[in-house]
Scaffold this active site. Sequence first.
Site, PDB file in Angstrom:
ATOM      1  N   TYR A  19      -4.734  -5.631   8.140  1.00 58.37           N
ATOM      2  CA  TYR A  19      -3.896  -5.303   6.983  1.00 58.37           C
ATOM      3  C   TYR A  19      -4.731  -4.702   5.842  1.00 58.37           C
ATOM      4  O   TYR A  19      -4.372  -3.674   5.260  1.00 58.37           O
ATOM      5  CB  TYR A  19      -3.143  -6.558   6.519  1.00 58.37           C
ATOM      6  CG  TYR A  19      -2.426  -6.360   5.215  1.00 58.37           C
ATOM      7  CD1 TYR A  19      -1.351  -5.462   5.121  1.00 58.37           C
ATOM      8  CD2 TYR A  19      -2.823  -7.027   4.057  1.00 58.37           C
ATOM      9  CE1 TYR A  19      -0.711  -5.239   3.913  1.00 58.37           C
ATOM     10  CE2 TYR A  19      -2.172  -6.812   2.852  1.00 58.37           C
ATOM     11  CZ  TYR A  19      -1.127  -5.925   2.781  1.00 58.37           C
ATOM     12  OH  TYR A  19      -0.502  -5.701   1.581  1.00 58.37           O
ATOM     13  N   LYS A  78       2.073   0.508   4.715  1.00 54.71           N
ATOM     14  CA  LYS A  78       3.093  -0.333   5.376  1.00 54.71           C
ATOM     15  C   LYS A  78       4.126   0.524   6.110  1.00 54.71           C
ATOM     16  O   LYS A  78       4.701   0.098   7.113  1.00 54.71           O
ATOM     17  CB  LYS A  78       3.773  -1.240   4.338  1.00 54.71           C
ATOM     18  CG  LYS A  78       2.819  -2.287   3.751  1.00 54.71           C
ATOM     19  CD  LYS A  78       3.415  -2.970   2.528  1.00 54.71           C
ATOM     20  CE  LYS A  78       2.451  -3.998   1.950  1.00 54.71           C
ATOM     21  NZ  LYS A  78       2.872  -4.531   0.657  1.00 54.71           N
ATOM     22  N   VAL A 120      -0.480   0.040  -4.877  1.00 55.43           N
ATOM     23  CA  VAL A 120      -1.103  -0.354  -6.156  1.00 55.43           C
ATOM     24  C   VAL A 120      -2.250   0.545  -6.606  1.00 55.43           C
ATOM     25  O   VAL A 120      -2.683   0.452  -7.751  1.00 55.43           O
ATOM     26  CB  VAL A 120      -1.641  -1.810  -6.153  1.00 55.43           C
ATOM     27  CG1 VAL A 120      -0.561  -2.826  -6.366  1.00 55.43           C
ATOM     28  CG2 VAL A 120      -2.483  -2.093  -4.944  1.00 55.43           C
ATOM     29  N   TYR A 140       9.471  -2.142  -4.224  1.00 53.88           N
ATOM     30  CA  TYR A 140       9.495  -3.587  -4.498  1.00 53.88           C
ATOM     31  C   TYR A 140      10.679  -3.983  -5.350  1.00 53.88           C
ATOM     32  O   TYR A 140      11.770  -3.478  -5.170  1.00 53.88           O
ATOM     33  CB  TYR A 140       8.167  -4.050  -5.127  1.00 53.88           C
ATOM     34  CG  TYR A 140       7.051  -3.703  -4.216  1.00 53.88           C
ATOM     35  CD1 TYR A 140       6.951  -4.327  -2.978  1.00 53.88           C
ATOM     36  CD2 TYR A 140       6.160  -2.705  -4.520  1.00 53.88           C
ATOM     37  CE1 TYR A 140       5.975  -3.974  -2.094  1.00 53.88           C
ATOM     38  CE2 TYR A 140       5.165  -2.343  -3.637  1.00 53.88           C
ATOM     39  CZ  TYR A 140       5.085  -2.987  -2.429  1.00 53.88           C
ATOM     40  OH  TYR A 140       4.129  -2.624  -1.560  1.00 53.88           O
ATOM     41  N   SER A 170      -0.184  -0.097  -0.247  1.00 51.89           N
ATOM     42  CA  SER A 170       1.088  -0.448   0.395  1.00 51.89           C
ATOM     43  C   SER A 170       1.801   0.721   1.064  1.00 51.89           C
ATOM     44  O   SER A 170       2.739   0.496   1.830  1.00 51.89           O
ATOM     45  CB  SER A 170       2.026  -1.106  -0.617  1.00 51.89           C
ATOM     46  OG  SER A 170       1.640  -2.439  -0.797  1.00 51.89           O
TER      47      SER A 170
HETATM   48  O1  DON Z   1      -1.831  -6.656  -0.416  1.00 53.17           O
HETATM   49  C1  DON Z   1      -2.283  -6.139  -1.425  1.00 53.17           C
HETATM   50  O2  DON Z   1      -2.415  -6.794  -2.415  1.00 53.17           O
HETATM   51  C2  DON Z   1      -2.667  -4.668  -1.497  1.00 53.17           C
HETATM   52  N1  DON Z   1      -3.713  -4.341  -0.649  1.00 53.17           N
HETATM   53  C3  DON Z   1      -1.523  -3.775  -1.304  1.00 53.17           C
HETATM   54  C4  DON Z   1      -0.438  -4.086  -2.273  1.00 53.17           C
HETATM   55  C5  DON Z   1       0.251  -2.915  -2.826  1.00 53.17           C
HETATM   56  O3  DON Z   1      -0.143  -1.770  -2.746  1.00 53.17           O
HETATM   57  C6  DON Z   1       1.468  -3.254  -3.567  1.00 53.17           C
HETATM   58  N2  DON Z   1       2.048  -2.052  -4.093  1.00 53.17           N
HETATM   59  N3  DON Z   1       2.493  -1.645  -5.019  1.00 53.17           N
END
Ligand code: DON
Length: 330
Positions: free
Chosen positions: A204, A80, A274, A256, A77
């Site tokens: 994405y 982003k 994540v 978040y 993320s």
């Molecule tokens: O969209 C997803 O599930 C992941 N590729 C990225 C999500 C993410 O890193 C959320 N962060 N804490």
Amino acid sequence: MVQRMIQEEKRQLRDLQMDCLDEWVTHYRSFSGEGQCAAYIPALEKANPFDLGICIIGPGGTVIKSGDWHVSFTLQSISKVISFIAACLGRGISYVLERVDVEPTGDPFNSIIRLEMHKPGKPFNPMINAGAITVASLLPGESPQNKIESLCTIIESIVGKRPTINEAVFQSEWQTAHRNRALAYYLKETGFLEVEVEEALEIYLKQCAIEVNAEDIAMIGLILAHDGYHPLRNEQIIPKEVARLTKSLMLTCGMYNASGKFAAFVGIPAKSGVSGGIMALVPPRSRQEVPFPNGCGIGIYGPAIDEYGNSHAGVMLLRHIAEKWDLSIF
Ligand code: DON
């Protein structure tokens, strides 16, 4: 004058590293067992949950590092932030903000609920998945490949090397991205996606799979801390207006549904992923006696994450440093 500032920064940073950073990393690493590596992307589960590393870069170019700062991980993320910047550069801020808002949600990063509850279903912000998938479709370039290249070019202009995509992580997530597919189909139906669903997902998920280390994201943080200006290359990389907007989104939405707690108890703009990365920044401060008076970029890696998807030990370490060095912007 500048030379004196750089020498002073170097001396201060060396002392800080020797005095405390190594000790703090060792201490907070022991809390990693309270978190878990992300299991919903099978390739991420293979990380060592007890890795913890940090890199801090000041505008004079000196760097302090401790622990597992050199371990490669995927942006997830944190990407982003860069895709929002790239979309604003390519399309202009107002075009992007017609398709994605700047409001925090208080919901988990992959929540779908607000898309249907608030008509016409404009994603609340670019840091949640719905917003990021929309932004991915707005990136400059005709094909998914070109759009990803536009992101890699921005990263290269900041960190000085072209990043690569971790194919194994991309494939792993591509096969398990059921909720992201659902979000993308919903966004397509409501008219917010500018490309086909599978293309938006490819962009994405590939941006999420871009590989970096803590030093790379600290450098991106440093440029944002200086309103888009690269203090080491003496070059404005990101327009000031875009950099400021991005920092406000990091502060209000970057962690978040823990963003409020993070703003209250750490008090600096940050973005998590994540895979365990946290990219944070400290703007220049008016008081000269504190560490990093001229601001800094901070990169952290600790793959055991908490219930919100943020690095568990990483947040603890950052909170401790913010308290000790008085980093809060408030
Ligand atoms: O969209 C997803 O599930 C992941 N590729 C990225 C999500 C993410 O890193 C959320 N962060 N804490």
